[in-house]
Write an enzyme that holds these catalytic residues in place. Structure first.
Site, PDB file in Angstrom:
ATOM      1  CG  HIS A   1      -1.360   1.584   1.007  1.00 50.40           C
ATOM      2  ND1 HIS A   1      -2.950   1.997   0.874  1.00 50.40           N
ATOM      3  CD2 HIS A   1      -1.406   2.276   2.337  1.00 50.40           C
ATOM      4  CE1 HIS A   1      -2.911   2.906   1.268  1.00 50.40           C
ATOM      5  NE2 HIS A   1      -2.313   2.920   2.335  1.00 50.40           N
TER       6      HIS A   1
ATOM      7  CB  SER B   1      -1.871   6.766   1.343  1.00 46.27           C
ATOM      8  OG  SER B   1      -1.641   5.729   2.235  1.00 46.27           O
TER       9      SER B   1
ATOM     10  CG  ASP C   1     -11.081   9.040  -3.527  1.00 48.91           C
ATOM     11  OD1 ASP C   1     -11.240  10.115  -4.016  1.00 48.91           O
ATOM     12  OD2 ASP C   1     -10.963   9.185  -2.966  1.00 48.91           O
TER      13      ASP C   1
END
EC number: 3.1.1.32
Length: 273
Positions: A136, A138, A179
């Site tokens: 992941h 971010s 997004d």
């Protein structure tokens, strides 16, 4: 007559046993390349660099500090099924506007993940790591400033000669397109890396090329030259040049060209990817 057959069988079994012993030793040595590291160790390069842009005016707001902290944890000293070793990984990359008045952090990217690593030898005794990882990445922000994606990645990294280490890595990106419109075009689907030991133990050069999904657009190139002042210490003076997209997630659509200088701590071995 029977004695000839018995002798032939003995010879064949001896050859097979010896080849199995050699293969077992190879497998042991490949796994030992991971086991000789501490279970908690450096993952990617850890660095602290400061630099200036090459494609725009140099000001207090365009010069910055870029640093990265990266480590991995081997969860078991014995391989799982198939000879894979399980790992937890974490990398954090930050961009610090240290020369601006209030010295804010313009961006911090977080990259946790899990991986399984299979060490083995290619033909010619070339140590190689095959890795499957789920990651992941971010920037930990919300609203219109949120940047996030996940990947299922597959990589091979091999020490093809005493001086050359090369790697290939591909991934399946999982992106929230609402997004992060168009993020996949910029992060692409894979990358290639190479390290050359110019003077083993002293000088080395690294290249990391990431291909965007466009034919000739997007993607990035990062090159760096490393000098190790002391052979007994694992830190380097590094000159790094980055050009392209996605150096930081917040500005993934902006083309950047930055040259930076600072210090780097590298993995003791060739790294899992």
């Amino acid at each position: 007559m029977y004695l000839k057959y018995i002798l032939a069988c003995v010879v064949l079994l001896t050859i097979k046993a010896n080849s199995q012993i050699v293969e077992d030793k190879k497998n042991f040595r490949a796994a030992d390349s991971l086991l000789k590291e501490h279970s908690f160790s450096v993952h990617k390069d850890n660095y602290f660099l400061t630099g200036i842009p090459l494609d725009e005016d140099i000001t207090r707001n365009t010069a910055d500090v870029k640093y990265q902290v990266s480590f991995k944890l081997r969860l078991n000293s014995k391989p799982l099924w198939g000879g894979f070793f399980p790992y937890l990984m974490y990398t954090q990359k930050a961009f610090w506007d240290i020369y601006a008045n209030s010295k804010p952090f313009s961006e911090i990217n977080f990259n946790p993940g899990v991986a399984i690593v299979r060490p083995f030898y290619l033909k010619g005794g070339r140590l190689t790591y095959g890795t499957i990882s789920l990651e992941h990445e971010s920037n930990g922000r919300d609203s219109i400033y949120s940047r996030t994606w996940n990947m299922l990645a597959f990589s091979l990294k091999s020490q093809v000669s005493p001086r050359w280490t090369v790697g290939l890595r591909g991934w399946i990106p999982l992106v929230d397109k609402e997004d992060n419109p168009g993020l996949t075009k910029y992060v692409g689907y894979g990358e290639a890396s190479a390290t050359y030991q110019i003077q083993p133990g002293r000088w080395s050069a690294d290249v990391l090329f990431r291909k965007g999904s466009g034919l000739i657009n997007y993607g990035s190139l990062q090159t760096q030259l490393n000098w190790r002042p002391y052979k007994d210490e694992n830190y380097y003076l590094t000159l790094q040049w980055f050009v392209g997209y996605t150096e930081s997630l917040i500005d993934y659509q902006e083309h950047k060209s930055m040259i930076r200088l600072g210090f780097t701590i590298k993995p003791e071995n060739m790294g899992i990817f």
